[in-house]
Design an enzyme around this catalytic site. Structure first.
Site, PDB file in Angstrom:
ATOM      1  N   CYS A  40       0.904  -0.822  -0.420  1.00  0.00           N
ATOM      2  CA  CYS A  40       0.122   0.339  -0.100  1.00  0.00           C
ATOM      3  C   CYS A  40       1.313   1.376  -0.090  1.00  0.00           C
ATOM      4  CB  CYS A  40      -0.664   0.085   0.984  1.00  0.00           C
ATOM      5  SG  CYS A  40      -0.058  -0.167   3.105  1.00  0.00           S
ATOM      6  N   ASP A  42       1.919   2.687   2.732  1.00  0.00           N
ATOM      7  CA  ASP A  42       2.883   3.338   3.849  1.00  0.00           C
ATOM      8  C   ASP A  42       3.816   2.994   4.494  1.00  0.00           C
ATOM      9  OD1 ASP A  42      -0.058   4.208   3.403  1.00  0.00           O
ATOM     10  OD2 ASP A  42      -1.096   1.983   4.572  1.00  0.00           O
ATOM     11  N   CYS A  65      -2.299   2.485   8.162  1.00  0.00           N
ATOM     12  CA  CYS A  65      -4.315   2.754   8.323  1.00  0.00           C
ATOM     13  C   CYS A  65      -4.162   2.233   9.325  1.00  0.00           C
ATOM     14  CB  CYS A  65      -4.946   1.399   7.346  1.00  0.00           C
ATOM     15  SG  CYS A  65      -4.015  -0.383   8.155  1.00  0.00           S
ATOM     16  N   CYS A 109      -0.967  -5.101   6.654  1.00  0.00           N
ATOM     17  CA  CYS A 109      -0.014  -4.275   6.818  1.00  0.00           C
ATOM     18  C   CYS A 109       0.219  -4.628   8.758  1.00  0.00           C
ATOM     19  CB  CYS A 109      -1.736  -3.304   7.853  1.00  0.00           C
ATOM     20  SG  CYS A 109      -2.899  -2.997   6.659  1.00  0.00           S
TER      21      CYS A 109
HETATM   22 FE1  FES Z   1      -1.158   0.013   4.383  1.00  0.00          FE
HETATM   23 FE2  FES Z   1      -2.320  -1.310   6.318  1.00  0.00          FE
HETATM   24  S1  FES Z   1      -3.196  -0.069   4.232  1.00  0.00           S
HETATM   25  S2  FES Z   1      -0.264  -0.740   6.005  1.00  0.00           S
END
Ligand code: FES
Length: 133
Positions: A40, A42, A65, A109
């Protein structure tokens, strides 16, 4: 919290998401780990304080998230008081189990916090090796 829809998340996940533990960064840390999630994009940063081979403090910051926040919060609790070797063995599955499960599509995640912790330990070991020479 009763008003917040849980959408398949356990109460424990929601608790750590709504009241995350150990948010922030340690001043002059003994080790720092930063990782990105390839799924993702992140980001997660974990910093640690180590005294006599024991992790005495852990903090995290994330652009992630709710599941990333909850898993990071849980990782900081699991790692505090552990030896470096014990903390190195914490897996994303351990974290998910402690949180009473994550929806399968959110398991990616839970990699972030465990990986960032392991990197922080690696960073500590590299710094320590340098000063030992
Ligand atoms: Fe990116 Fe959960 S959607 S860490």
């Amino acid at each position: 919290m009763e008003d917040v829809p849980q959408i398949g998340y356990s109460k424990k996940v929601m608790d750590h998401f709504m009241n995350p533990r150990n948010v922030g960064s340690i001043e002059n840390p003994d080790g720092v780990g930063r990782v990105g999630n390839p799924v993702c994009g992140d980001l997660m940063e974990v910093s640690i304080r180590v005294e006599d081979g024991i992790i005495t403090d852990v903090k995290f910051k994330t652009f992630g998230c709710g599941s990333a926040i909850a898993t990071a919060s849980m990782v900081t609790e699991l790692a505090t008081g552990k030896t470096l070797e014990e903390a190195d063995r914490i897996t994303r599955q351990d974290v998910a189990d402690e949180l009473e499960g994550l929806p399968p599509r959110k398991m990616h995640c839970s990699n972030l916090a465990a990986d960032a912790l392991h990197k922080a330990i690696e960073d500590y070991r590299e710094r320590h090796a340098e000063t030992a020479e």
